[in-house]
Design an enzyme around this catalytic site. Structure first.
Site, short mmCIF file in Angstrom:
data_model
loop_
_atom_site.label_atom_id
_atom_site.label_comp_id
_atom_site.label_asym_id
_atom_site.label_seq_id
_atom_site.Cartn_x
_atom_site.Cartn_y
_atom_site.Cartn_z
N ILE A 242 0.87 -1.17 0.00
CA ILE A 242 0.00 0.00 0.00
C ILE A 242 0.91 1.23 0.00
CG2 ILE A 242 -0.23 -0.03 2.53
CD1 ILE A 242 -3.10 1.04 2.12
N LEU A 243 0.64 2.13 -0.93
CA LEU A 243 1.52 3.29 -1.09
C LEU A 243 0.71 4.49 -1.54
CD1 LEU A 243 4.45 4.48 -1.27
CD2 LEU A 243 4.42 3.80 -3.68
N GLU A 276 0.56 -7.76 5.15
CA GLU A 276 1.88 -8.38 5.09
C GLU A 276 2.96 -7.40 5.53
OE1 GLU A 276 4.85 -10.35 1.70
OE2 GLU A 276 2.71 -10.07 1.30
#
Length: 464
Positions: A242-243, A276
């Site tokens: 996620i960015l 994760e």
């Protein structure tokens, strides 16, 4: 003592010594990549090369270079890498005064940069053209995707949209362009294998306001998620990456992505949702959001109230009492079933919720709470030495889900002396105790920080 030599014989001897003793040339000390390399995100061609541009902050550029992150053989080296916020192509502007082999060779920069940016790395002319020629695929991703509805807050920008799409075709092409930013900005990250079944991508987009550009949308951030089988007939959802792009961080887009993914997990009745290897900040945001969700979850309130009351009435300071600060097993299952919060995350939130409901001005309550955190941490770290009757839970390397892969074994209570735990010396125990208390203090700080955020965002829920 032998007399000093005189005349020409002495001079010859001194010259001979000087020749034998000489100094070797000083080897090239090298330059750290962090000191000579900068990365910029350009929103239009005019920003490329501009002195007013602000570089993004990769976690560690040295990581990409061998020999301790050093670059050798250059004088006054500067590497400025520009990434297009429209096409996500990259262009490297490399300048230096001179090159020379100082004993360690001359670092070949091209393969290192290609290892980071791959085929996205192009020459300057192609890079500048990409702002107009290479942007249509973002619109293609949005067109082929499905808009996700989620519980928006009052401060949300209504023009921001979250689109869900399978990680193939145009979406896979977009992801391949974004990989370099993931490698630069997310520590320990690796590209996902998009050929594996079950990958999806969620993108945060906004109608484009950049000129000149043929793109209809700006990409603000994304998340790569994976669906995988859970025995006997359900599916788990895992966030792999996620960015949020640096230019748009701090605007709530990461929270929007998490809310959208939570919505998917609930609406499609996933088994649970995991992340994760989350960063500390992502874990902070996630815990804050989950605690806000749990505050209005009615099944949790009786057990939470009973736990808070126990901490208020029990005196753990003299360690004559013990108190296990864990929720009922059936409650953890209910939370997983209804909210899709996995057990490990729920236990983390459970402690934060208890802290939220304690009187922060009451030293006995806070002391009891810390004592429970201490006992839990000690049990996790020391196993049998903490009163677990010899039972140990050990993580083992696995290609399966790390949350369910472990080994349990019991140590013998009797037997030969060689099979027993080695007795520690007093100084070792003192060091161990100091380190344990430091860990507990850090956890208390993390809990307090999340609790503060939840309090500021959920005053109405706390009052209910």
């Amino acid at each position: 003592m032998a007399p000093k030599q005189k005349g020409s014989d002495a001079s010859a001897a001194d010259t001979s010594k000087r020749r034998r003793v000489g100094f070797a040339g000083i080897a090239d000390a090298g330059t750290e990549a962090n000191e000579c390399m900068q990365v910029f995100l350009a929103r239009n061609p005019d920003e490329v090369g501009s002195a007013d541009s602000t570089p993004i902050e990769p976690f560690d550029l040295n990581h990409f270079f061998g020999e301790g992150g050093k670059i050798y053989g250059y004088t006054n080296l500067k590497i400025n890498v520009w990434i297009s916020a429209i096409s996500f192509h990259a262009y490297a502007d490399i300048s230096f005064k001179e090159t020379s082999d100082g004993g360690r060779g001359i670092t070949d920069l091209k393969p290192v940069l290609q290892n980071i940016f791959g085929e996205n790395l192009v020459e300057k002319d192609e890079f500048l053209e990409s702002f107009s020629k290479g942007c249509q695929y973002i619109s293609d991703v949005v067109t082929n995707g499905k808009s996700i509805k989620y519980d928006a807050s009052d401060e949300d920008d209504l023009e921001v949209e979250i689109v869900r799409v399978e990680l193939q075709g145009a979406a896979a092409y977009l992801y391949s362009r974004l990989v370099s930013l993931v490698l630069l900005l997310v520590e320990g990250s690796t590209p996902v294998d998009i050929t594996e079944h079950g990958w999806e991508m969620l993108v945060v987009v906004k109608k484009a306001e950049l000129e000149p550009s043929d793109s209809k949308f700006q990409l603000l951030g994304f998340a790569a998620v994976h669906h995988f089988y859970h025995y006997p007939e359900s599916t788990r959802l895992r966030i792999s990456q996620i960015l949020v792009l640096p230019s748009y961080q701090g605007e709530g887009h990461g929270r929007r992505l998490l809310e959208a993914i939570n919505s998917i997990a609930e609406s499609e009745n996933m088994y649970d949702l995991t992340i994760e290897d989350p960063s500390d900040y992502l874990q902070y945001v996630r815990s804050s959001m989950d605690c806000l969700r749990l505050l209005t979850f009615e099944p949790i309130k009786p057990a939470l109230g009973a736990m808070v009351l126990s901490l208020e009435q029990t005196n753990l300071s003299k360690r004559t009492h013990s108190l296990i600060m864990v929720p009922p097993a059936d409650l953890a299952e209910t939370v997983r079933l209804k909210l899709k919060i996995n057990k490990k995350q729920f236990l983390r939130c459970w402690e934060i919720l208890i802290y939220l409901h304690l009187d922060a001005e009451n030293p006995k309550c806070i002391g009891n709470f810390r004592a429970c955190i201490y006992d839990r941490t000690k049990g996790e770290l020391l196993g049998a030495a903490s009163g677990t009757n010899g039972k140990r839970l050990v993580q083992v390397p696995t290609s399966f889900d790390e949350d369910t892969s472990f080994a349990v074994f019991w140590t013998k209570e009797g037997g030969d002396e060689d099979n027993q735990t080695v007795q520690q010396q007093p100084e070792d125990l003192a060091t161990q105790e100091e380190q344990l208390n430091e860990l507990v203090d850090n956890q208390m700080e993390e809990i307090a920080e999340v609790a503060k955020n939840v309090t500021s965002r959920g005053k109405d829920k706390l009052a209910a």
